[in-house]
Design an enzyme around this catalytic site. Structure first.
Site, PDB file in Angstrom:
ATOM      1  N   TRP A   1       0.807  -1.208   0.000  1.00 48.61           N
ATOM      2  CA  TRP A   1       0.000   0.000   0.000  1.00 48.61           C
ATOM      3  C   TRP A   1       0.841   1.259   0.000  1.00 48.61           C
ATOM      4  O   TRP A   1       0.334   2.335   0.253  1.00 48.61           O
ATOM      5  CB  TRP A   1      -0.930   0.010   1.215  1.00 48.61           C
ATOM      6  CG  TRP A   1      -2.215  -0.693   0.945  1.00 48.61           C
ATOM      7  CD1 TRP A   1      -2.521  -1.967   1.231  1.00 48.61           C
ATOM      8  CD2 TRP A   1      -3.381  -0.144   0.326  1.00 48.61           C
ATOM      9  NE1 TRP A   1      -3.804  -2.257   0.850  1.00 48.61           N
ATOM     10  CE2 TRP A   1      -4.351  -1.164   0.288  1.00 48.61           C
ATOM     11  CE3 TRP A   1      -3.702   1.103  -0.202  1.00 48.61           C
ATOM     12  CZ2 TRP A   1      -5.611  -0.973  -0.254  1.00 48.61           C
ATOM     13  CZ3 TRP A   1      -4.969   1.286  -0.734  1.00 48.61           C
ATOM     14  CH2 TRP A   1      -5.897   0.258  -0.762  1.00 48.61           C
TER      15      TRP A   1
ATOM     16  N   GLN B   1       1.348  -2.733  -6.554  1.00 49.25           N
ATOM     17  CA  GLN B   1       0.498  -2.140  -5.524  1.00 49.25           C
ATOM     18  C   GLN B   1      -0.624  -1.395  -6.235  1.00 49.25           C
ATOM     19  O   GLN B   1      -0.560  -1.179  -7.444  1.00 49.25           O
ATOM     20  CB  GLN B   1       1.311  -1.196  -4.650  1.00 49.25           C
ATOM     21  CG  GLN B   1       2.049  -0.109  -5.417  1.00 49.25           C
ATOM     22  CD  GLN B   1       3.024   0.641  -4.544  1.00 49.25           C
ATOM     23  OE1 GLN B   1       2.729   0.938  -3.411  1.00 49.25           O
ATOM     24  NE2 GLN B   1       4.184   0.955  -5.081  1.00 49.25           N
TER      25      GLN B   1
ATOM     26  N   ARG C   1       5.682 -15.404   1.960  1.00 49.50           N
ATOM     27  CA  ARG C   1       6.115 -14.004   1.885  1.00 49.50           C
ATOM     28  C   ARG C   1       7.329 -13.831   2.800  1.00 49.50           C
ATOM     29  O   ARG C   1       7.253 -14.159   3.988  1.00 49.50           O
ATOM     30  CB  ARG C   1       4.990 -13.073   2.344  1.00 49.50           C
ATOM     31  CG  ARG C   1       3.775 -13.025   1.444  1.00 49.50           C
ATOM     32  CD  ARG C   1       2.644 -12.273   2.123  1.00 49.50           C
ATOM     33  NE  ARG C   1       2.149 -12.988   3.289  1.00 49.50           N
ATOM     34  CZ  ARG C   1       1.484 -12.432   4.303  1.00 49.50           C
ATOM     35  NH1 ARG C   1       1.247 -11.117   4.291  1.00 49.50           N
ATOM     36  NH2 ARG C   1       1.071 -13.149   5.319  1.00 49.50           N
ATOM     37  N   PRO C   2       8.427 -13.304   2.309  1.00 48.78           N
ATOM     38  CA  PRO C   2       9.605 -13.146   3.166  1.00 48.78           C
ATOM     39  C   PRO C   2       9.334 -12.291   4.393  1.00 48.78           C
ATOM     40  O   PRO C   2       9.880 -12.551   5.468  1.00 48.78           O
ATOM     41  CB  PRO C   2      10.626 -12.480   2.232  1.00 48.78           C
ATOM     42  CG  PRO C   2      10.233 -12.944   0.872  1.00 48.78           C
ATOM     43  CD  PRO C   2       8.730 -12.995   0.900  1.00 48.78           C
ATOM     44  N   GLU C   3       8.474 -11.279   4.258  1.00 50.08           N
ATOM     45  CA  GLU C   3       8.205 -10.399   5.399  1.00 50.08           C
ATOM     46  C   GLU C   3       7.289 -11.052   6.430  1.00 50.08           C
ATOM     47  O   GLU C   3       7.136 -10.525   7.540  1.00 50.08           O
ATOM     48  CB  GLU C   3       7.598  -9.072   4.919  1.00 50.08           C
ATOM     49  CG  GLU C   3       6.150  -9.142   4.477  1.00 50.08           C
ATOM     50  CD  GLU C   3       5.954  -9.586   3.037  1.00 50.08           C
ATOM     51  OE1 GLU C   3       4.840  -9.393   2.517  1.00 50.08           O
ATOM     52  OE2 GLU C   3       6.909 -10.116   2.439  1.00 50.08           O
TER      53      GLU C   3
ATOM     54  N   GLY D   1      -3.357  -4.663  -1.139  1.00 51.86           N
ATOM     55  CA  GLY D   1      -3.461  -3.764   0.003  1.00 51.86           C
ATOM     56  C   GLY D   1      -4.514  -4.196   1.000  1.00 51.86           C
ATOM     57  O   GLY D   1      -4.454  -3.800   2.158  1.00 51.86           O
TER      58      GLY D   1
ATOM     59  N   ASP E   1      -4.871  -6.749   2.847  1.00 48.05           N
ATOM     60  CA  ASP E   1      -4.296  -7.954   3.427  1.00 48.05           C
ATOM     61  C   ASP E   1      -4.627  -8.014   4.912  1.00 48.05           C
ATOM     62  O   ASP E   1      -3.943  -7.370   5.687  1.00 48.05           O
ATOM     63  CB  ASP E   1      -2.790  -8.027   3.166  1.00 48.05           C
ATOM     64  CG  ASP E   1      -2.058  -6.713   3.438  1.00 48.05           C
ATOM     65  OD1 ASP E   1      -2.688  -5.641   3.544  1.00 48.05           O
ATOM     66  OD2 ASP E   1      -0.820  -6.771   3.542  1.00 48.05           O
TER      67      ASP E   1
ATOM     68  N   GLU F   1      -4.723   4.062  12.200  1.00 44.63           N
ATOM     69  CA  GLU F   1      -4.864   3.677  10.802  1.00 44.63           C
ATOM     70  C   GLU F   1      -6.267   3.173  10.486  1.00 44.63           C
ATOM     71  O   GLU F   1      -6.736   3.279   9.353  1.00 44.63           O
ATOM     72  CB  GLU F   1      -3.854   2.586  10.445  1.00 44.63           C
ATOM     73  CG  GLU F   1      -4.024   1.322  11.272  1.00 44.63           C
ATOM     74  CD  GLU F   1      -3.244   0.131  10.744  1.00 44.63           C
ATOM     75  OE1 GLU F   1      -2.750   0.205   9.610  1.00 44.63           O
ATOM     76  OE2 GLU F   1      -3.146  -0.869  11.471  1.00 44.63           O
TER      77      GLU F   1
ATOM     78  N   GLU G   1      -2.705  -9.184  11.061  1.00 46.19           N
ATOM     79  CA  GLU G   1      -1.400  -9.768  11.376  1.00 46.19           C
ATOM     80  C   GLU G   1      -0.535  -8.918  12.303  1.00 46.19           C
ATOM     81  O   GLU G   1       0.577  -9.303  12.621  1.00 46.19           O
ATOM     82  CB  GLU G   1      -0.632 -10.018  10.068  1.00 46.19           C
ATOM     83  CG  GLU G   1      -1.316 -11.007   9.137  1.00 46.19           C
ATOM     84  CD  GLU G   1      -0.482 -11.285   7.894  1.00 46.19           C
ATOM     85  OE1 GLU G   1      -0.260 -12.482   7.604  1.00 46.19           O
ATOM     86  OE2 GLU G   1      -0.049 -10.326   7.217  1.00 46.19           O
TER      87      GLU G   1
END
Length: 539
Positions: free
Chosen positions: A133, A180, A243-245, A276, A278, A470, A485
């Protein structure tokens, strides 16, 4: 903390008053925790350095009795004292004004553009690198910065995003697989409309075209309606692996599935991150367990909002090329937009319900409620003016207008952050500005009431928590949001930008029924105008 004062004032300015918000009819100077009324002579000249890092100050031009709000006439930028050792200075502007973004070899111009990559401006603390995002967050941040006359900051953010078109999303190699939501063209439009910087547009028009071409080459899907085929776009990452992150979370989730299904799961999770949203029931509906993330099937859906963003971008690109004298390219993008409009009408629009719906390539339209169902209104991608009033009836029929603290992200409570009971500032914008396009006073009044509800929620939560967030939980009086998450993030760039946009549009009407003393209001106005732009840079 002085920046906290501004966050309170962001909302308290109008909401503490029974009457309408007054225009900033006199100059004020705000320094530190003090607020001093100060009237300048009748000159329209202002100092060349509105702010310095050591001595922040604000000067706002007298409105001379005008009923409308006048924006400051100069751009706020730090002066030569920007290289300060003061802790707040280093947080706001980086350690040295002379350094450019790390690793780019670039020098920052005299306006002291921030030294971090633009994805950090969003304030999305959980991502650390501004993943999917990044540019969408920054669109709403930019709207707030432009209202604050911080055009050089916006230009710097834009330049960095344009650079990122050719390198990984979020500045990391493992994001090469993902894009994105495509709002870069819209950001350029807002900047050029505000500054008339045609030279900057001309220098970067081909990079904008390159971004849109990515979606054409890599994310196009053909969908049939009857015997006719339509090309639209989807979120799609054809690469497996966690996902690596979020490696451990993805690996753990995959253990709940047969080994042969795990690569497909990981690809769908990446597509969901690209969107975005997620994560959301939007991508789970139609799966074997629509409340479980293991059922995610993002790439099977043709999203309304993605195609609305692209439809809008194609129209803007046509306008850009026309203004630059390239009429063949202007015609090309005009035709692309017309084709997309036809596809939106044929596949996603539902005349009976009065809204667009994500198209499931295996099961047909997903008729669940999401604010994104009305994204084409916000993007201006519709042809019949009566569509806006039909959309209002859709909102009434969905019963989402009964929520007094914001429009929910969905009506499903899955525990994911892009679902009920969370509400997000950008999604309020899709609905509010979409409805505001109507010529009907009733529909316009609903748009205003939704703006009023959202601003009150921001203000009420700030009054309790001393922070902007947010996302918000709108199920029980308005609270910080949750789910997903990571822990809910404070800040927050797009929430602040959206609040500024609503104050700019409806500031003469927003009220809360509580009383504000006349002596306090001028200080609040001054602190708002000073601290709000700084809050965008805190992240």
């Amino acid at each position: 903390k002085t920046w906290e004062l501004h966050l309170l004032l962001l909302l308290g300015l109008g909401l503490r008053s029974r009457g309408a918000l007054p225009p900033p009819c006199e100059r004020f100077t705000a320094m530190g925790n003090s607020c001093t009324k100060f009237r300048w002579p009748g000159s329209f000249q202002t100092t060349s350095s509105l702010w310095t890092c050591r001595s922040p100050q604000l000067q706002n031009k007298s409105c001379r009795g005008s009923a409308s709000w006048l924006r400051p006439t100069t751009t706020a930028s730090p002066g030569s004292s920007c290289r300060s050792s003061y802790s707040n200075t280093s947080r706001l502007w980086g350690r040295s004004c002379s350094l450019g973004p790390p690793g780019t070899g670039k020098r920052v111009p005299s306006s002291c553009r921030r030294s971090r990559m633009p994805s950090f401006v969003s304030g999305h603390g959980s991502t650390r690198s501004g993943r999917s995002w990044g540019s969408r967050d920054s669109y709403w941040v930019m709207e707030g910065l432009l209202l604050s006359e911080m055009t050089e900051t916006v230009k710097g953010m834009l330049q960095n995003f344009l650079d990122l078109v050719k390198i990984p999303n979020g500045g990391r190699v493992y994001y090469l697989q993902r894009s994105q939501p495509p709002l870069l063209t819209l950001m350029m439009d807002r900047y050029v409309a505000h500054t008339n910087d045609i030279t900057f547009l001309r220098e970067n028009i081909e990079t904008l075209a390159l971004e849109l071409n990515f979606w054409t080459v890599n994310r196009t899907i053909s969908v049939y309606s009857g015997e006719k085929s339509y090309n639209l776009n989807r979120y799609y990452v054809p690469f497996g692996g966690p996902r690596p992150e979020s490696y451990s979370k993805d690996a753990e989730l995959a253990e709940t599935l047969p080994e042969g299904d795990r690569e497909a799961l990981w690809a769908e999770l990446k597509a969901g991150a690209e969107s975005g949203w997620d994560f959301s029931s939007r991508w789970l509906v139609g799966g074997p367990n629509p409340d479980s993330l293991s059922s995610i099937r993002t790439s099977k859906l043709v999203p309304v909002d993605l195609n609305a963003f692209l439809c809008q971008a194609e129209g803007l690109m046509s306008n850009f090329y026309s203004s630059l004298g390239n009429h063949s390219q202007a015609e090309r993008y005009r035709n692309l937009q017309a084709q997309r409009l036809a596809a939106l009408n044929a596949l996603l629009w539902d005349e009976q319900k009065g809204a667009w719906f994500d198209y499931d390539t295996e099961k047909g339209k997903n008729l669940e409620f999401y604010p994104s169902n009305l994204a084409p209104l916000w993007a201006g991608c519709f042809s019949d003016p009566a569509t806006v009033d039909k959309a209002l009836k859709y909102l009434e029929d969905s019963q989402v207008l009964t929520y007094q603290h914001g429009i929910p992200t969905s009506l499903r409570n899955t525990g994911q952050q892009w679902d009920f009971p969370n509400a997000w500032a950008p999604l309020q914008d899709l609905i509010i500005r979409g409805l505001a396009k109507s010529s009907s006073p009733r529909t316009q009044e609903v748009a205003f009431q939704l703006a009023q509800n959202w601003i009150r929620t921001n203000f009420d939560v700030y009054s309790q928590k001393s922070a902007m967030y947010e996302k918000y939980d709108i199920s029980n009086g308005g609270q910080p949001g949750g789910g997903g998450e990571y822990e809910v993030q404070e800040g927050f760039g797009w929430t602040n930008g959206m609040a500024l946009m609503l104050l700019d549009r409806y500031g003469d009407r927003l009220t809360s029924g509580t009383q504000m003393t006349p002596q306090v209001l001028p200080c609040l106005m001054a602190a708002l105008l000073f601290h709000l732009p700084l809050s965008f840079l805190l992240w």
